[in-house]
Write a protein that holds these residues in place. Structure first.
Motif, short mmCIF file in Angstrom:
data_model
loop_
_atom_site.label_atom_id
_atom_site.label_comp_id
_atom_site.label_asym_id
_atom_site.label_seq_id
_atom_site.Cartn_x
_atom_site.Cartn_y
_atom_site.Cartn_z
N ALA A 100 0.85 -1.21 -0.25
CA ALA A 100 0.19 -0.13 -0.02
C ALA A 100 0.75 1.14 0.07
CB ALA A 100 -0.76 -0.15 1.47
N VAL A 101 1.83 0.85 0.75
CA VAL A 101 2.81 2.18 0.84
C VAL A 101 3.32 2.58 -0.21
CG1 VAL A 101 5.08 3.81 2.07
CG2 VAL A 101 3.29 2.24 3.06
N ASP A 102 4.04 1.62 -0.63
CA ASP A 102 4.64 1.46 -2.42
C ASP A 102 3.94 2.42 -3.47
OD1 ASP A 102 6.95 0.45 -1.87
OD2 ASP A 102 6.68 -1.05 -2.24
N LEU A 103 2.86 1.74 -3.90
CA LEU A 103 2.15 2.12 -4.50
C LEU A 103 0.84 3.46 -4.31
CD1 LEU A 103 -0.50 -1.13 -4.83
CD2 LEU A 103 0.76 -0.17 -6.73
N SER A 104 0.90 3.91 -2.69
CA SER A 104 0.80 5.71 -2.55
C SER A 104 1.08 6.43 -3.59
CB SER A 104 0.03 5.15 -1.10
OG SER A 104 -0.96 4.84 -0.67
N TYR A 160 -4.17 4.98 -5.39
CA TYR A 160 -4.45 3.09 -5.07
C TYR A 160 -5.43 4.18 -3.71
CZ TYR A 160 -4.13 -0.72 -1.15
OH TYR A 160 -4.63 -1.24 -0.61
N LEU A 161 -6.62 3.39 -3.87
CA LEU A 161 -7.33 3.18 -3.00
C LEU A 161 -8.05 2.71 -2.16
CD1 LEU A 161 -8.20 5.71 -5.22
CD2 LEU A 161 -10.53 5.31 -4.84
N GLY A 162 -7.26 1.50 -1.93
CA GLY A 162 -7.39 0.37 -1.45
C GLY A 162 -9.09 -0.15 -0.90
N HIS A 163 -9.35 -0.81 0.04
CA HIS A 163 -10.49 -1.18 0.59
C HIS A 163 -11.60 0.13 0.81
CE1 HIS A 163 -13.85 -3.75 1.35
NE2 HIS A 163 -14.49 -3.05 2.90
N VAL A 164 -12.78 0.35 -0.92
CA VAL A 164 -13.75 0.59 -0.92
C VAL A 164 -15.05 0.76 -0.61
CG1 VAL A 164 -11.91 2.41 -2.38
CG2 VAL A 164 -13.82 0.93 -3.26
N SER A 165 -15.50 1.79 0.07
CA SER A 165 -16.54 1.25 0.09
C SER A 165 -18.22 0.55 -1.71
CB SER A 165 -18.50 2.02 0.24
OG SER A 165 -18.17 3.53 -0.36
N ALA A 166 -18.94 0.06 -1.04
CA ALA A 166 -19.65 -0.54 -2.66
C ALA A 166 -20.17 0.57 -3.68
CB ALA A 166 -21.01 -1.25 -2.62
N CYS A 167 -20.93 1.82 -2.89
CA CYS A 167 -20.43 3.15 -3.71
C CYS A 167 -19.35 3.84 -4.41
CB CYS A 167 -21.26 4.31 -2.69
SG CYS A 167 -21.78 5.49 -3.89
N GLU A 168 -18.41 3.42 -3.59
CA GLU A 168 -17.06 3.49 -4.42
C GLU A 168 -16.70 3.21 -5.38
OE1 GLU A 168 -13.46 6.96 -3.29
OE2 GLU A 168 -14.40 5.40 -2.06
N LYS A 169 -16.81 2.01 -5.33
CA LYS A 169 -16.53 0.82 -6.28
C LYS A 169 -17.52 0.84 -7.15
CE LYS A 169 -17.38 -3.49 -5.90
NZ LYS A 169 -16.96 -5.07 -5.22
N ALA A 170 -18.58 1.78 -7.68
CA ALA A 170 -19.54 1.89 -8.40
C ALA A 170 -19.08 3.02 -9.34
CB ALA A 170 -20.81 1.89 -8.03
N ASP A 171 -18.75 3.44 -8.51
CA ASP A 171 -18.40 5.18 -8.89
C ASP A 171 -16.81 5.29 -9.64
OD1 ASP A 171 -20.58 6.98 -7.97
OD2 ASP A 171 -18.67 7.20 -6.12
N ALA A 172 -15.95 4.04 -9.66
CA ALA A 172 -15.62 3.60 -10.05
C ALA A 172 -14.84 3.29 -12.09
CB ALA A 172 -14.12 2.81 -9.25
N TYR A 173 -16.51 1.46 -11.44
CA TYR A 173 -16.95 1.14 -13.30
C TYR A 173 -17.17 2.63 -13.91
CZ TYR A 173 -16.11 -3.54 -11.04
OH TYR A 173 -15.55 -4.64 -10.63
N ASP A 174 -17.98 3.29 -12.97
CA ASP A 174 -18.45 4.21 -14.30
C ASP A 174 -17.36 5.25 -14.88
OD1 ASP A 174 -20.78 5.26 -15.32
OD2 ASP A 174 -20.33 6.61 -14.05
N ALA A 175 -16.64 4.94 -14.01
CA ALA A 175 -15.58 6.84 -15.04
C ALA A 175 -14.69 5.66 -15.70
CB ALA A 175 -14.38 7.15 -12.96
N CYS A 176 -14.08 4.17 -15.55
CA CYS A 176 -13.19 3.58 -16.67
C CYS A 176 -13.55 3.46 -17.58
CB CYS A 176 -13.18 2.13 -15.12
SG CYS A 176 -14.09 1.43 -15.30
N ASP A 177 -12.45 3.57 -18.35
CA ASP A 177 -12.94 3.59 -19.62
C ASP A 177 -12.22 1.42 -20.53
OD1 ASP A 177 -13.00 6.46 -20.71
OD2 ASP A 177 -11.47 6.51 -19.47
N LEU A 178 -11.67 1.44 -19.22
CA LEU A 178 -11.27 0.30 -19.26
C LEU A 178 -11.00 -1.36 -17.85
CD1 LEU A 178 -9.91 -2.21 -20.96
CD2 LEU A 178 -8.32 -1.30 -20.94
#
Length: 404
Positions: A267-271, A280-298
Motif C-alpha cells: 500500500a505504501v509503495d503504490l501510494s 491506489y484507493l485500498g478497500h473502498v465502499s460498494a458505492c465508490e467501487k460503482a463510481d470507479a466502474y462508471d468512471a473507467c474506460d477499461l
C-alpha cells in the motif's frame, strides 16, 4: 427450507466469493432460512496456510441481516490442531503430502464436528462453498444428519482444490456446482464424476455509479484503467502498474486506479505513485467501487489464477471493455475479440494491449457492449438464485435423491 451454509470466509472478509455468497443468500432468503458457519471474518489478520490453528475464536456476529457463527478454536483446540501444520513442512510434504493432508483434515473434523453438528441440527440441506477442513467436516455432518450435501468448490486448477483429496470430497457430494462450462470441464478433467456436476453459475446485481464525481475527486487525467482485486502477485497488479508507467514515459496520457486490500508495504509503495497517474484507493465502499466502474474506460485484471471473477461481470454491467488474463478459466468466460481481450501476465504484453486500446477505443467499446449483453442473459443474480432454489427444491422433494 433451512439451509446450512459452510464457508471459509464471510463478509466483512473482502473477496469475490464472499460478496457473491452474501448476495446469493440475500435473494434466496425470500424462500429459505440459513444457518451460516464460517472460519474467518476478515477482522483479524489472516495467516495463509496456518489459519486452521490461528483462526479467531468462536463467536457470533451480524452482517447485513445475516447472523454468522464463527467456528473458531479454543486454546485447547489450537493444540489439538497443531498436526495440521505438519503438512506445511517441506521435507514431509515431499514424502507424503496427500497422507499428511488427510491426517490434517481428520484432525480438523475431530475438533469441529460436534459443534457443526449442533449448529445444523434442524437444516434440510448442507451447502458448502469451500473444500479443505470445513468442507470435509460439513460432509461428515451431512451424512450423520442424513441430509443432502452440495458443494461449490471454486476450484482453481493448478493452484487449489484439484488434488486427489479434494476430488475425493467432490465425488462424495450429492451435487457439485460448476460456475460455467469451462469450470465443469475442469472438474471432469481432474476426476469428478460428470453425473454429480450441475452448472449453475455466479451472478451480480446490475450496478450504477457516478463516474464524473470520482474523476473530479481524484483529478484523473486521460483514459482511466481500473483494477479491482487483492494486491497479490498472481492477480497481475504489479505488471499492470509497470505497463502503465511505461506508456506514460512514452508520452501517453492515461491513469490507473487500483482498488482492493494490500499489505502495508505494498500500500505504501503504490501510494507513492500518485504523481505518476497511479491511484491506489485500498478497500473502498460498494458505492465508490460503482463510481470507479462508471468512471473507467477499461477494466483490467491480468491474472493467471482465476475461475470466475465477479469484477468482470461488474465491468460488463456498465458495458466497459475488459482486458483479462489469458488462462483457461477466463478463456471459457471471455470470447476474445468479441466480449473482451486476453493477455498473459507480462508487463510488455499488457503494455501493448493497452496501446491497442488507446488507438481503438471505439472498437474496444463494442466489446464492452457485447459483454453487457452476455451478463444480462447469463449472469444476473436473480437467475442464479432461482437455479439454486430449484436445486434445493429437487433435493427436498426427493426428485434429486441421486447424484446428477
Amino acid at each position: 427450507m433451512k439451509i446450512g451454509i459452510v464457508t471459509r470466509r464471510y463478509l466483512p472478509a473482502e473477496g469475490g466469493i464472499e460478496n457473491f455468497l452474501h448476495l446469493l443468500l440475500k435473494y434466496l432468503s425470500l424462500h429459505h432460512t440459513f444457518s451460516i458457519l464460517a472460519q474467518l471474518d476478515g477482522r483479524t489478520p489472516e495467516k495463509p496456510g496456518i489459519d486452521d490453528v490461528f483462526a479467531p475464536p468462536a463467536g457470533r456476529y451480524d452482517y447485513d441481516q445475516q447472523n454468522i457463527y464463527l467456528l473458531g478454536p479454543t486454546g485447547i483446540d489450537r493444540m489439538r490442531l497443531l498436526p495440521c501444520l505438519l503438512r506445511l513442512l517441506p521435507g514431509l510434504r515431499r514424502v507424503g503430502r496427500h497422507e499428511l493432508r488427510k491426517w490434517a483434515l481428520d484432525c480438523f473434523a475431530r475438533v469441529y464436528e460436534k459443534r457443526m453438528l449442533k449448529a445444523f441440527q434442524n437444516v434440510d440441506i448442507i451447502h458448502s462453498f469451500t473444500f479443505n477442513g470445513m468442507g470435509w467436516c460439513a460432509l461428515r455432518v451431512a451424512r450423520k444428519l442424513k441430509c443432502p450435501f452440495i458443494i461449490t468448490p471454486f476450484m482453481h486448477t493448478g493452484q487449489w482444490g484439484d488434488s486427489p483429496v479434494d476430488v475425493g470430497l467432490y465425488n462424495q457430494a450429492d451435487s457439485v456446482i460448476a460456475l460455467h462450462e469451462g469450470d465443469r470441464q475442469a472438474l471432469i478433467a481432474v476426476g469428478v464424476e460428470e453425473k454429480r456436476i450441475r452448472t449453475i453459475g455466479i451472478g451480480i446485481e446490475p450496478i450504477c455509479g457516478n463516474g464524473p464525481l470520482l474523476r473530479r475527486r481524484y483529478a484523473v487525467e486521460g483514459p482511466l484503467i481500473l483494477f479491482v482485486g487483492r494486491m497479490i502477485p498472481h492477480k497481475g497488479y504489479r505488471e499492470l502498474v509497470d505497463a502503465v508507467l511505461s506508456l506514460r514515459k512514452q508520452g501517453e496520457v492515461l491513469s490507473l486506479m487500483l482498488m482492493g486490500p494490500a499489505s502495508d508495504s505494498v500500500a505504501v509503495d503504490l501510494s507513492r505513485l500518485r504523481s505518476q497517474g497511479i491511484h491506489y484507493l485500498g478497500h473502498v465502499s460498494a458505492c465508490e467501487k460503482a463510481d470507479a466502474y462508471d468512471a473507467c474506460d477499461l477494466f483490467c485484471l491480468p491474472s493467471d489464477g482465476e475461475i470466475m471473477p465477479v469484477t468482470i461481470l461488474e465491468a460488463w454491467s456498465l458495458a466497459r471493455p475488459i482486458l483479462v488474463g489469458n488462462i483457461p478459466a477466463l478463456q471459457a468466460l471471455v470470447e476474445a475479440g468479441k466480449t473482451g481481450m486476453l493477455v498473459r501476465r507480462d508487463p510488455v504484453a499488457i503494455r501493448e494491449k493497452l496501446r491497442s486500446f488507446l488507438k481503438d477505443r471505439e472498437g474496444w467499446g463494442g466489446m464492452g457492449a457485447a459483454g453487457q449483453q452476455k451478463l444480462k442473459t447469463t449472469f444476473l443474480i436473480q437467475d442464479i438464485a432461482a437455479r439454486h432454489h430449484d436445486l434445493y427444491g429437487r433435493f427436498f422433494s426427493g426428485s434429486e435423491s441421486q447424484p446428477l
